[in-house]
Design an enzyme around this catalytic site. Structure first.
Site, short mmCIF file in Angstrom:
data_model
loop_
_atom_site.label_atom_id
_atom_site.label_comp_id
_atom_site.label_asym_id
_atom_site.label_seq_id
_atom_site.Cartn_x
_atom_site.Cartn_y
_atom_site.Cartn_z
CG HIS A 174 -2.05 -0.82 1.30
ND1 HIS A 174 -2.43 -1.51 2.43
CD2 HIS A 174 -2.98 -1.11 0.34
CE1 HIS A 174 -3.53 -2.20 2.17
NE2 HIS A 174 -3.87 -1.98 0.92
CB CYS A 270 -3.04 1.50 7.53
SG CYS A 270 -1.84 0.43 8.28
N1 ARG Z 1 -2.99 0.59 4.53
C1 ARG Z 1 -2.33 -0.37 5.11
N2 ARG Z 1 -1.05 -0.40 5.04
N3 ARG Z 1 -3.04 -1.31 5.73
C2 ARG Z 1 -2.50 -2.42 6.40
C3 ARG Z 1 -3.31 -3.62 6.06
C4 ARG Z 1 -2.78 -4.89 6.68
C5 ARG Z 1 -3.59 -6.08 6.31
N4 ARG Z 1 -3.11 -7.25 7.01
C6 ARG Z 1 -3.59 -6.32 4.82
O1 ARG Z 1 -2.68 -6.94 4.34
O2 ARG Z 1 -4.46 -5.91 4.11
#
Ligand code: ARG
Length: 289
Positions: A174, A270
Site C-alpha cells: 500500500h 492505516c
Molecule cells: N494501509 C495499510 N497499510 N493497511 C494495512 C493492512 C494490513 C492487512 N493485514 C492487509 O494486508 O491488508
C-alpha cells in the site's frame, strides 16, 4: 468538525490468522499478542487525542481481523466517501461493515455522501490514495492491491488532481507503507518501494530539499506509515536515525509501540482514517468570500 477527526476500529477481534502480505506471520500469533494489540491501539488513540483530535470507533467483527485498518475502508475528502473494494477475499467481508459505519456517520451529519467504485476495480482506500494538504492533490498508489483503473474514479469523485505512483514490490503493498506527505511540503518516503517512473514522478513534484528518504530499517519498522498533524508525527517505534532526521527537519515525534499490528503489515496511519479533510482550507474559503 473543527478539529481533526479520525476513525479507528475496536481491536477486540484482531489477530493474524491468514497471510495476504509478506509481513503477516500467523505462526507467531498468540493470546499475549492479542492483549498487547489492545494496549497498542489504546496508546495510539491516546496519542491522537493528546493532539486535540477526536477519535470515533467502529465495532469489532469476529472473523474480520483486518477491520482494524480503516484507512483501507474508503477515500474521504470534502465530506465524500468513496468506498473501497478489497482485492483479497480475506478482506472483502469488511466492505458491508464499513458501508454501514459510513451510513451511520452520514445519518449523524459527519459525512455527506457515500459513493461506490465502478464495478470490476479494486481500490483499498486511503492506504492507496493519500491527500497532500500542501499540494492539494492525491498521491495514488497502485499495483499490488489497488487497480490502476481505479485512479480516474478518484479524480472524478473528488475533482482533484491525482499523481499516480506504481508500487514495485509486495513488501510495500500500500502507498501508506512507503510514502507520507508532511505538513509544510516535506515528504517522507522509501524509494526502493517504487518503480523508476514513480520515483521520477515524486522528484518532479517534490523539491530535493523536501524529500526525506527512509532507510531499509526505518521502512521495515513501519515508521513511514505515520499520522502527521502539523509539526507532530505519530508513528511506530523509530530507529534513532529517523528520530534525528525528523528532528532536523523540524518535526516532533510521538512513538507508539505498535508491534502487534506490524505483524499484520500495518501501523499508525492505516489504523486510522481521517474524515475531516477539506480540499480547500477554511482560510482559503474566507479569503474567497
Ligand atoms: N494501509 C495499510 N497499510 N493497511 C494495512 C493492512 C494490513 C492487512 N493485514 C492487509 O494486508 O491488508
Amino acid at each position: 468538525m473543527d478539529r481533526p477527526f479520525f476513525l479507528m476500529t475496536d481491536p477486540g477481534c484482531f489477530d493474524v490468522s491468514y497471510r495476504i502480505n509478506p509481513w503477516m506471520k500467523p505462526e507467531v500469533w498468540g493470546a499475549e499478542k492479542a492483549a498487547a494489540a489492545c494496549a497498542a491501539s489504546t496508546a495510539l488513540r491516546e496519542a491522537l487525542e493528546a493532539t486535540g483530535a477526536h477519535v470515533e470507533t467502529v465495532g469489532a467483527v469476529k472473523g474480520l481481523p483486518d477491520l482494524v485498518f480503516p484507512a483501507n475502508a474508503a477515500v474521504v475528502l470534502d465530506g465524500k466517501v468513496l468506498l473501497a473494494r478489497f482485492r483479497h477475499p480475506e478482506r472483502q467481508g469488511e466492505e458491508p461493515h464499513f458501508r454501514a459505519a459510513f451510513q451511520r456517520l452520514k445519518a449523524r451529519g459527519l459525512v455527506d455522501e457515500i459513493v461506490d467504485l465502478p464495478e470490476g476495480l479494486f481500490h483499498e482506500g486511503a492506504g492507496d490514495a493519500i491527500w497532500d494538504a500542501d499540494r492539494r492533490h492525491f498521491w495514488c498508489g497502485y499495483g499490488p492491491r489497488s487497480s490502476q483503473g481505479a485512479l480516474p474514479a478518484i479524480r472524478r469523485t473528488f475533482g482533484r488532481e491525482i499523481i499516480p505512483l506504481e508500487l514495485a514490490t509486495d513488501r510495500f503493498y500500500h502507498l501508506d507503507t512507503c510514502f507520507c506527505p508532511l505538513a509544510g511540503g516535506k515528504v517522507l518516503y522509501y524509494p526502493p518501494a517504487f518503480t523508476a517512473e514513480a520515483r521520477a514522478n515524486i522528484r518532479a513534484h517534490v523539491a530535493e530539499a523536501d524529500r526525506i528518504e527512509a532507510s531499509d530499517e526505518e521502512a521495515a519498522a513501519f515508521c513511514v506509515n505515520a499520522v502527521n498533524l502539523g509539526s507532530r508525527i505519530i508513528m511506530a517505534r523509530a530507529p534513532g536515525s529517523l528520530r534525528e532526521k525528523l528532528a532536523a527537519a523540524g518535526y516532533a515525534l510521538t512513538e507508539v509501540d505498535l508491534a502487534p499490528f506490524i505483524l499484520s503489515g500495518g501501523a499508525a496511519y492505516c489504523m486510522t482514517l481521517r474524515l475531516d479533510r477539506r480540499s480547500v482550507s477554511a482560510a482559503q474559503l474566507h479569503a474567497a468570500e
